[in-house]
Design a protein around this motif. Structure first.
Motif: not given
Length: 359
Positions: A80-102
């Motif tokens: 049910r979770s609508d989220g995406v992991s923010l680990l790429p942003t937190l760790l500055n590794k990989g590409t951060q996918p766009d989330g559902r911001l509404y």
């Protein structure tokens, strides 16, 4: 350690947001769709992982933290979770996918919060402006916002909040803004669900001006290419490490109308499933679910917000054409049973030929 807040400052109980100007350089406070209403700082302390003093302006919402903490813990986030992991942003590794911001909010029922405050820091056009039904969506770097919405045809104000965080330069009349306008109109209908809870005390209080708009089918340029018939082999999907499966099908809605959906898993232990139509929650056979029982597309089922005798009052309005039908399952192989009922018609099993997969 994560510290954040759910919305901007408020003026309730004698609070004065102007004292510290704690809406920052933005317009709006709590209950406003402007950045001051919901943009808040997030502070993360994770020694050895998040570099001290680092700053990132990637936008996210609370549901992203569920996915993030699940990823840190090495488990799958709930279906049910609508989220995406923010680990790429937190760790500055990989590409951060766009989330559902509404976000959508209705200030029509409030007796004292119907207008944005008239603070001198805000744009003159926003001071004491009627809030009414409000809507906000982020797509890439663009934010769309509407206030006092009268119909789904109302235009979005469009801002590049990276370059213009204070939302001073509306792009809706520029070539890029005109290109984003239909995308935002479609996206909002494909993300939200009609509020169909009824409650003995609170009633059904959240009707929106766009509730009757059919969810748009995929446009020609959005189609995944060739669609092929659904077979046992083509419906295999992607198996995750935890054994759960994700399948992306395409449902052909034969005519524009209002539909109620139903789903049932096998009566096997731990047999669970969850379905999204586009980005919206459609069917939940996961949360408080007994395998082998039927669920409907009512958002009120098994929640504290509904009158158990009166759920599923509002079907989903759908436009004729192809719609992504994303199925997540665990505890069984194959697909759940699916049924639908067009308003005024009979409940029928959805035929397999109504589904396709990308070839």
């Amino acid at each position: 350690i994560i510290m954040t807040s759910d919305n901007g400052p408020h003026d309730e109980g004698g609070q004065n947001p102007q004292f510290f100007r704690n809406y920052g350089p933005f317009d709006g406070i709590k209950q406003d769709a402007w950045e001051g209403g919901f943009r808040v700082p997030t502070i993360v302390r994770w020694p050895g992982h998040v570099p001290a003093g680092s700053v990132n302006d990637h936008p996210s919402q609370f549901h992203d933290w569920m996915a993030t903490l699940a990823a840190i813990g090495g488990v799958r986030a709930p279906f049910r979770s609508d989220g995406v992991s923010l680990l790429p942003t937190l760790l500055n590794k990989g590409t951060q996918p766009d989330g559902r911001l509404y976000m959508e909010y209705s200030a029509k029922m409030s007796q004292s919060k119907k207008t944005t405050p008239g603070y001198k820091d805000f744009l003159p056009s926003r001071r004491n402006a009627v809030r009414g039904d409000e809507q906000m969506v982020y797509i890439g770097k663009y934010k769309g916002v509407r206030t006092n919405i009268q119909s789904h045809a109302d235009l979005f104000e469009i801002y590049d909040t990276v370059k213009d965080p204070a939302e001073r330069h509306d792009l809706k009349d520029t070539p890029e803004g005109k290109k984003m306008q239909p995308i935002m109109h479609d996206k909002t209908l494909r993300m939200r669900r009609i509020y169909d809870y009824t409650h003995p005390e609170r009633g059904s209080f959240a009707q929106r001006p766009y509730d009757e708009e059919p969810v748009p089918a995929l446009r020609k340029e959005e189609m995944p290419g060739k669609l092929v018939p659904l077979t046992a082999q083509s419906a295999q999907g992607i198996r995750r490490k935890d054994g759960s499966m994700k399948r992306v099908l395409y449902l052909n809605v034969p005519e524009t109308g209002k539909y109620t959906f139903f789903m049932k898993t096998p009566a096997e232990k731990n047999a669970r499933a969850f379905v999204r139509l586009h980005d919206m929650h459609l069917l939940d056979a996961d949360y408080h679910y007994k395998p082998g029982t039927e669920v409907s597309s009512s958002m009120g089922e098994r929640t504290t917000e509904n009158d158990p005798a009166r759920t599923g009052l509002k079907p989903v309005p759908l436009e004729k054409g192809w719609h992504p039908f994303i199925i997540e399952t665990e505890g069984f192989s194959g697909l759940p049973l699916f049924f639908w009922q067009k308003e005024g018609g009979e409940k029928r099993e959805i035929p397999s030929q109504s589904f396709r997969v990308a070839g």
